[in-house]
Design a protein around this motif. Structure first.
Motif, PDB file in Angstrom:
ATOM      1  N   UNK A 113       5.638 -11.977  -4.965  1.00  0.00           N
ATOM      2  CA  UNK A 113       4.465 -11.315  -4.403  1.00  0.00           C
ATOM      3  C   UNK A 113       3.281 -11.341  -5.368  1.00  0.00           C
ATOM      4  N   UNK A 114       3.490 -10.898  -6.586  1.00  0.00           N
ATOM      5  CA  UNK A 114       2.383 -10.727  -7.525  1.00  0.00           C
ATOM      6  C   UNK A 114       1.827 -12.056  -8.049  1.00  0.00           C
ATOM      7  N   UNK A 148      22.003  -4.335  10.620  1.00  0.00           N
ATOM      8  CA  UNK A 148      20.667  -3.887  10.993  1.00  0.00           C
ATOM      9  C   UNK A 148      20.139  -3.047   9.831  1.00  0.00           C
ATOM     10  N   UNK A 149      19.090  -3.537   9.176  1.00  0.00           N
ATOM     11  CA  UNK A 149      18.521  -2.854   8.013  1.00  0.00           C
ATOM     12  C   UNK A 149      17.092  -2.389   8.293  1.00  0.00           C
ATOM     13  N   UNK A 150      16.745  -2.224   9.589  1.00  0.00           N
ATOM     14  CA  UNK A 150      15.368  -1.865   9.940  1.00  0.00           C
ATOM     15  C   UNK A 150      14.979  -0.472   9.457  1.00  0.00           C
ATOM     16  N   UNK A 151      15.943   0.381   9.193  1.00  0.00           N
ATOM     17  CA  UNK A 151      15.619   1.718   8.676  1.00  0.00           C
ATOM     18  C   UNK A 151      15.646   1.768   7.147  1.00  0.00           C
ATOM     19  N   UNK A 152      16.060   0.682   6.533  1.00  0.00           N
ATOM     20  CA  UNK A 152      16.160   0.642   5.069  1.00  0.00           C
ATOM     21  C   UNK A 152      14.788   0.459   4.437  1.00  0.00           C
ATOM     22  N   UNK A 153      14.555   1.212   3.390  1.00  0.00           N
ATOM     23  CA  UNK A 153      13.338   1.081   2.595  1.00  0.00           C
ATOM     24  C   UNK A 153      13.739   1.176   1.135  1.00  0.00           C
ATOM     25  N   UNK A 154      13.180   0.293   0.348  1.00  0.00           N
ATOM     26  CA  UNK A 154      13.436   0.341  -1.094  1.00  0.00           C
ATOM     27  C   UNK A 154      12.102   0.362  -1.811  1.00  0.00           C
ATOM     28  N   UNK A 155      12.051   1.030  -2.960  1.00  0.00           N
ATOM     29  CA  UNK A 155      10.801   1.036  -3.727  1.00  0.00           C
ATOM     30  C   UNK A 155      10.409  -0.390  -4.121  1.00  0.00           C
ATOM     31  N   UNK A 156       9.143  -0.677  -4.015  1.00  0.00           N
ATOM     32  CA  UNK A 156       8.625  -1.983  -4.409  1.00  0.00           C
ATOM     33  C   UNK A 156       8.004  -1.839  -5.779  1.00  0.00           C
ATOM     34  N   UNK A 157       8.791  -2.175  -6.790  1.00  0.00           N
ATOM     35  CA  UNK A 157       8.397  -1.962  -8.184  1.00  0.00           C
ATOM     36  C   UNK A 157       7.906  -3.240  -8.823  1.00  0.00           C
ATOM     37  N   UNK A 189       0.823  -1.217   0.000  1.00  0.00           N
ATOM     38  CA  UNK A 189       0.000   0.000   0.000  1.00  0.00           C
ATOM     39  C   UNK A 189       0.855   1.265   0.000  1.00  0.00           C
ATOM     40  N   UNK A 190       2.114   1.163   0.474  1.00  0.00           N
ATOM     41  CA  UNK A 190       3.044   2.297   0.442  1.00  0.00           C
ATOM     42  C   UNK A 190       4.024   2.207  -0.731  1.00  0.00           C
ATOM     43  N   UNK A 191       4.020   1.085  -1.402  1.00  0.00           N
ATOM     44  CA  UNK A 191       4.929   0.896  -2.530  1.00  0.00           C
ATOM     45  C   UNK A 191       6.379   0.727  -2.112  1.00  0.00           C
ATOM     46  N   UNK A 192       6.597   0.123  -0.909  1.00  0.00           N
ATOM     47  CA  UNK A 192       7.967  -0.069  -0.429  1.00  0.00           C
ATOM     48  C   UNK A 192       8.157  -1.471   0.141  1.00  0.00           C
ATOM     49  N   UNK A 193       9.428  -1.831   0.254  1.00  0.00           N
ATOM     50  CA  UNK A 193       9.830  -2.980   1.055  1.00  0.00           C
ATOM     51  C   UNK A 193      10.661  -2.418   2.199  1.00  0.00           C
ATOM     52  N   UNK A 194      10.334  -2.869   3.402  1.00  0.00           N
ATOM     53  CA  UNK A 194      11.014  -2.412   4.602  1.00  0.00           C
ATOM     54  C   UNK A 194      12.014  -3.481   5.038  1.00  0.00           C
ATOM     55  N   UNK A 195      13.226  -3.032   5.323  1.00  0.00           N
ATOM     56  CA  UNK A 195      14.267  -3.954   5.736  1.00  0.00           C
ATOM     57  C   UNK A 195      14.072  -4.478   7.141  1.00  0.00           C
ATOM     58  N   UNK A 196      14.838  -5.483   7.465  1.00  0.00           N
ATOM     59  CA  UNK A 196      14.844  -6.076   8.795  1.00  0.00           C
ATOM     60  C   UNK A 196      16.298  -6.244   9.211  1.00  0.00           C
ATOM     61  N   UNK A 197      16.834  -7.413   9.010  1.00  0.00           N
ATOM     62  CA  UNK A 197      18.247  -7.669   9.244  1.00  0.00           C
ATOM     63  C   UNK A 197      18.795  -8.363   8.010  1.00  0.00           C
ATOM     64  N   UNK A 198      20.087  -8.260   7.806  1.00  0.00           N
ATOM     65  CA  UNK A 198      20.708  -8.883   6.657  1.00  0.00           C
ATOM     66  C   UNK A 198      22.191  -9.081   6.877  1.00  0.00           C
TER      67      UNK A 198
END
Length: 192
Positions: A113-114, A95-104, A77-86
């Protein structure tokens, strides 16, 4: 007769070697499934969803043998993927909890997903970090984290360090791991 005997022995040796190789693969897969069971037990004791994701990345590397592991949650609904850990390019936890990438509408995560596919694999492609920078080349696989019949995120692995191809058995372990992780994360979210 000597040539015939030699050919028969050669075929017998080849068959013996193939059987030995298949046995070794089956034993390794069985060991990975046993490790997956132990990992699941450990993850079920996590204190929070963040702790669960952190441990899932660590155990995915240490116990299941994945090179790099990353967990991302889809907020369509926001068009993003939110990070967690990696795992970063040096093999360390990040720690990637602040990372956001466009979900294209492209890439492995979108495909999973689709199309509600359990997983997707790209062989011999570019590998990226959490900020979208190219860090190398290799195989990359993504498996769906499920909440019932809805894909809530993905777990991603690649072979940046070893450059060994991702095998069918590794893909199956990844699929099972993602299914388990999706269940544990949604349960932890409900508790929180």
């Amino acid at each position: 007769r000597m040539i015939g005997v030699s050919l028969d022995v050669t075929k017998w040796k080849e068959a013996e070697n193939e059987l030995r190789c298949n046995r070794e693969i089956a034993l390794h897969f069985s060991a990975q499934l046993a490790a997956l069971h132990e990992v699941t037990n450990q993850l079920s004791k996590a204190e929070s969803s963040d702790d669960l994701c952190r441990q899932a990345v660590q155990l995915g590397r240490l116990r299941l043998g994945f090179d790099r592991v990353g967990i991302w949650f889809i907020e369509d609904h926001l068009g993003i993927m939110r990070g967690s850990f990696g795992t970063n390019e040096q093999g360390e936890m990040r720690d990637e909890r602040r990372a956001q990438v466009p979900f294209r509408q492209q890439g492995l995560a979108w495909r999973v997903f689709s199309h509600k596919e359990p997983m997707a694999l790209v062989e011999h492609g570019l590998l990226y970090d959490s900020e979208g920078q190219v860090v190398g080349q290799g195989d990359n696989a993504v498996a769906a984290l499920w909440d019932g019949d809805k894909v809530i995120g993905v777990i991603s692995i690649d072979n940046l360090f070893t450059q060994r191809p991702i095998t069918e058995h590794q893909l199956e372990v990844l699929r099972l791991y993602a299914t388990t992780l999706g269940h544990l994360v949604t349960r932890k979210w409900a508790e929180e």
